[in-house]
Design a protein around this motif. Structure first.
Motif, PDB file in Angstrom:
ATOM      1  N   LYS A 163       0.848  -1.189   0.000  1.00 24.02           N
ATOM      2  CA  LYS A 163       0.000   0.000   0.000  1.00 24.02           C
ATOM      3  C   LYS A 163       0.883   1.238   0.000  1.00 24.02           C
ATOM      4  CE  LYS A 163      -3.801  -2.420   0.421  1.00 24.02           C
ATOM      5  NZ  LYS A 163      -4.788  -2.533  -0.667  1.00 24.02           N
ATOM      6  N   ASP A 168      -5.770   3.564   4.969  1.00 20.56           N
ATOM      7  CA  ASP A 168      -6.451   2.433   4.352  1.00 20.56           C
ATOM      8  C   ASP A 168      -7.752   2.234   5.118  1.00 20.56           C
ATOM      9  OD1 ASP A 168      -7.376   0.096   3.308  1.00 20.56           O
ATOM     10  OD2 ASP A 168      -5.598  -1.099   3.747  1.00 20.56           O
ATOM     11  N   TYR A 171      -8.290  -1.226   6.658  1.00 22.77           N
ATOM     12  CA  TYR A 171      -7.015  -1.662   7.227  1.00 22.77           C
ATOM     13  C   TYR A 171      -7.106  -3.020   7.921  1.00 22.77           C
ATOM     14  CZ  TYR A 171      -3.036  -1.710  10.449  1.00 22.77           C
ATOM     15  OH  TYR A 171      -1.927  -2.070  11.162  1.00 22.77           O
ATOM     16  N   GLN A 200       2.910  -0.850   4.205  1.00 25.28           N
ATOM     17  CA  GLN A 200       2.318   0.444   3.878  1.00 25.28           C
ATOM     18  C   GLN A 200       3.448   1.466   3.763  1.00 25.28           C
ATOM     19  OE1 GLN A 200      -0.291   2.930   6.541  1.00 25.28           O
ATOM     20  NE2 GLN A 200      -1.856   2.215   5.133  1.00 25.28           N
TER      21      GLN A 200
END
Length: 284
Positions: A163, A168, A171, A200
């Motif tokens: 990501k 997000d 998540y 991420q």
């Protein structure tokens, strides 16, 4: 891109992730004790060795400490983190062997037989466009007792999701249920430990943690979880029940999935980048 922090969405973000993973493999291969100069980059290493090169942690120790910490927090709050794996499960995964010196792009969802072939070629997988839940797969071979038998029955994997955004909105699901072989349709059910890694890269923060499920288990899920912990569930029966009842998939995922969440992109999270940064600083 790594040094300036400019990690764009899509292809470039995945490219940065591949650089990080290859850097970790490179460090791991060079430091592997059972090697010669001739084959140091083409010899398998354990998942534990690779994770140490990637994140600078002892996988078993880190996971069990995180599990214990979350369980204490959940006991206080009356919740359940849902981790059903044991230390022996984590050790089994940590001792699995991996080998990848390159990445290959595929246009289909691989089976365990396919994953075995990629492992033998020393290749990690870039998943097809719009593959559900995952971006990369690193095949691995579990030990059978004190031996490693090259057979798809002993194949496991590291599933990776990359990501680039700072946030997000899914998540919890992205780090657990969507980062699983069932969601990705690699297997109908996984009866072996496997590793999930959520990277991420877009965040300004730096942290590494063990992912946890959200939400309270139903009474039937709690009953199944207790039976699993007591090893009262027969393997064949559990497989049928797993496929038949979607709710039970969560319970079995919590038994087999070990999911790491890496936030950020600095050498604090990825120590394999420290040497790269120091070399660039000298060049400047």
């Amino acid at each position: 891109a790594i040094r300036s922090g400019m990690v764009e969405a899509g292809y470039r973000g995945e490219l940065v992730a591949r650089i990080i993973l290859i850097r970790a493999w490179d460090d791991c291969a060079r430091n592997h004790r059972n090697k010669t100069i001739a084959n140091q980059y083409s010899s398998p290493v354990s998942i534990a060795e690779f994770i140490h090169a990637l994140f600078g942690i002892d996988l078993v120790q880190f996971v069990m400490q995180q599990k214990q910490k979350q369980e204490l927090e959940d006991d206080r709050d009356g919740l359940s983190s849902g981790h059903l794996f044991s230390q022996s499960d984590v050790e089994k995964l940590a001792n699995a062997k991996i080998l990848f010196t390159s990445f290959a792009y595929i246009m289909y969802t691989p089976s365990k037989e396919d994953l075995l072939q990629f492992l033998l070629r020393g290749t990690a997988i870039i998943c097809k466009r719009n593959q559900k839940g995952i971006d990369f797969i690193i095949p691995a071979l579990l030990a059978n007792g004190d031996q490693y038998i090259v057979d798809e029955r002993f194949i496991t994997y590291a599933l990776l999701s990359i990501k680039n955004s700072k946030y997000d909105n899914q998540y919890a699901e992205s780090t657990t249920s969507k980062l699983s072989p069932i969601f990705a349709e690699i297997e109908e059910d996984a009866d072996h430990p496997y590793l999930s890694i959520y990277m991420q890269l877009g965040s300004d923060d730096d942290s590494l943690s063990l992912a946890r499920e959200l939400g309270v288990m139903t009474s039937s899920q709690k009953k199944l979880a207790k039976n699993i912990l007591k090893e009262k569930v027969v393997a064949e029966t559990s497989k049928k029940g797993r496929v038949a009842a979607g709710a039970s998939q969560r319970v079995y995922r919590q038994k087999h999935q070990i999911s790491l969440v890496a936030i950020g992109k600095s050498d604090t999270i990825y120590p394999c980048l420290a040497e790269l940064d120091s070399k660039n600083d000298k060049d400047e």
